[in-house]
Design a protein around this motif. Structure first.
Motif: not given
Length: 141
Positions: A54-67
């Motif tokens: 139940k993760i509502n907000e996610l922060q990532t440093d991966s451009k691939e995952l972000y896209r």
């Protein structure tokens, strides 16, 4: 309501996801409630994990995952650097290598025996059987 920090970290040429799950209490204090480290397959497996926790907000440093997450309309924030996710992989490196058997070399296929050698082996085995049935014993050489 939870949020998470996510990175993809290569370990022995295998991409691993490092997911730190946080929960915020009524006073606004965030604490780590879970850590997930596993080989990264695809975004569908990742979405399953995100919905399970139940993760509502996610922060990532991966451009691939972000896209990829933006394409499936999952709320995600891109940050240049995320604290703690890479340290999680580094801290547990030896355990992950052993657990996922990353040190094992690709198994070499058994060598193929040429046909002429197989023919010779079969003929020699037949000769040995004939000699044994006629009562002639070998001395083991």
């Amino acid at each position: 309501m939870g949020f998470a920090l996510l990175s993809i970290v290569p370990l022995r040429d295998v991409p691993f996801i490092s997911l730190l799950i946080y929960e915020t209490d009524e006073r606004g204090i965030s604490t780590v409630v879970g850590e997930i480290t596993k080989p990264y397959g695809d975004v569908i497996d990742l979405l399953d994990d995100l919905s399970a926790y139940k993760i509502n907000e996610l922060q990532t440093d991966s451009k691939e995952l972000y896209r990829d997450l933006m394409n499936v309309q999952h709320p995600v924030i891109y940050r240049k650097e995320i604290e703690g996710t890479r340290e999680q992989i580094t801290r547990n490196k030896e355990m992950l290598v052993e657990l996922f058997e990353l040190d094992k070399q690709d198994e070499q296929p058994a060598p193929v025996i040429p046909v002429w050698r197989l023919w010779c082996i079969i003929k020699l085995e037949k000769i040995i059987q004939i000699l044994k049935t006629k009562g002639i014993e070998s001395n083991g050489n």
